[in-house]
Design a protein around this motif. Sequence first.
Motif, mmCIF file in Angstrom:
data_model
loop_
_atom_site.group_PDB
_atom_site.id
_atom_site.type_symbol
_atom_site.label_atom_id
_atom_site.label_comp_id
_atom_site.label_asym_id
_atom_site.label_seq_id
_atom_site.Cartn_x
_atom_site.Cartn_y
_atom_site.Cartn_z
ATOM 1 N N LYS A 1 0.821 -1.216 0.000
ATOM 2 C CA LYS A 1 0.000 0.000 0.000
ATOM 3 C C LYS A 1 0.857 1.270 0.000
ATOM 4 O O LYS A 1 0.441 2.303 -0.519
ATOM 5 N N ARG A 2 2.043 1.206 0.576
ATOM 6 C CA ARG A 2 2.937 2.368 0.594
ATOM 7 C C ARG A 2 3.644 2.577 -0.743
ATOM 8 O O ARG A 2 4.115 3.679 -1.029
ATOM 9 N N ASN A 3 3.750 1.531 -1.529
ATOM 10 C CA ASN A 3 4.374 1.631 -2.844
ATOM 11 C C ASN A 3 3.362 2.291 -3.784
ATOM 12 O O ASN A 3 2.293 1.747 -4.038
ATOM 13 N N THR A 4 3.693 3.456 -4.315
ATOM 14 C CA THR A 4 2.732 4.189 -5.144
ATOM 15 C C THR A 4 2.349 3.428 -6.410
ATOM 16 O O THR A 4 1.283 3.664 -6.965
ATOM 17 N N PHE A 5 3.193 2.508 -6.863
ATOM 18 C CA PHE A 5 2.884 1.733 -8.057
ATOM 19 C C PHE A 5 1.873 0.621 -7.778
ATOM 20 O O PHE A 5 1.074 0.267 -8.632
ATOM 21 N N THR A 6 1.915 0.047 -6.588
ATOM 22 C CA THR A 6 1.052 -1.102 -6.280
ATOM 23 C C THR A 6 -0.104 -0.761 -5.342
ATOM 24 O O THR A 6 -0.958 -1.599 -5.086
ATOM 25 N N ALA A 7 -0.144 0.454 -4.846
ATOM 26 C CA ALA A 7 -1.115 0.836 -3.812
ATOM 27 C C ALA A 7 -2.567 0.606 -4.215
ATOM 28 O O ALA A 7 -3.375 0.197 -3.388
ATOM 29 N N ASN A 8 -2.902 0.844 -5.457
ATOM 30 C CA ASN A 8 -4.301 0.745 -5.885
ATOM 31 C C ASN A 8 -4.604 -0.504 -6.691
ATOM 32 O O ASN A 8 -5.636 -0.578 -7.367
ATOM 33 N N THR B 1 8.653 -5.561 -3.909
ATOM 34 C CA THR B 1 8.171 -4.878 -2.705
ATOM 35 C C THR B 1 8.038 -5.862 -1.551
ATOM 36 O O THR B 1 8.450 -5.578 -0.427
#
Length: 76
Positions: free
Chosen positions: A17-24, A54
Amino acid sequence: MNYQHQTLHHLIVRALKRNTFTANEAIRVVVRGQNVILQGSVSHPDLIPEAVATVESVASFLHVYSQLRVSSPAPA
């Protein structure tokens, strides 16, 4: 380092969730001992190795397996 199952699951989900690429992305995490299985779908093929990296960054002893698929684009 010895993590409890729930703590490890929480750390992995939080990292994704903190990784902007995988968060959504629609990623489900299954933890079985030192094995982590990523299930669900992502919007782009490059996000599969991003999600795996990640999770690997959470703890070096984890074995990460991806069952992630690329979601189909909506018909135009």
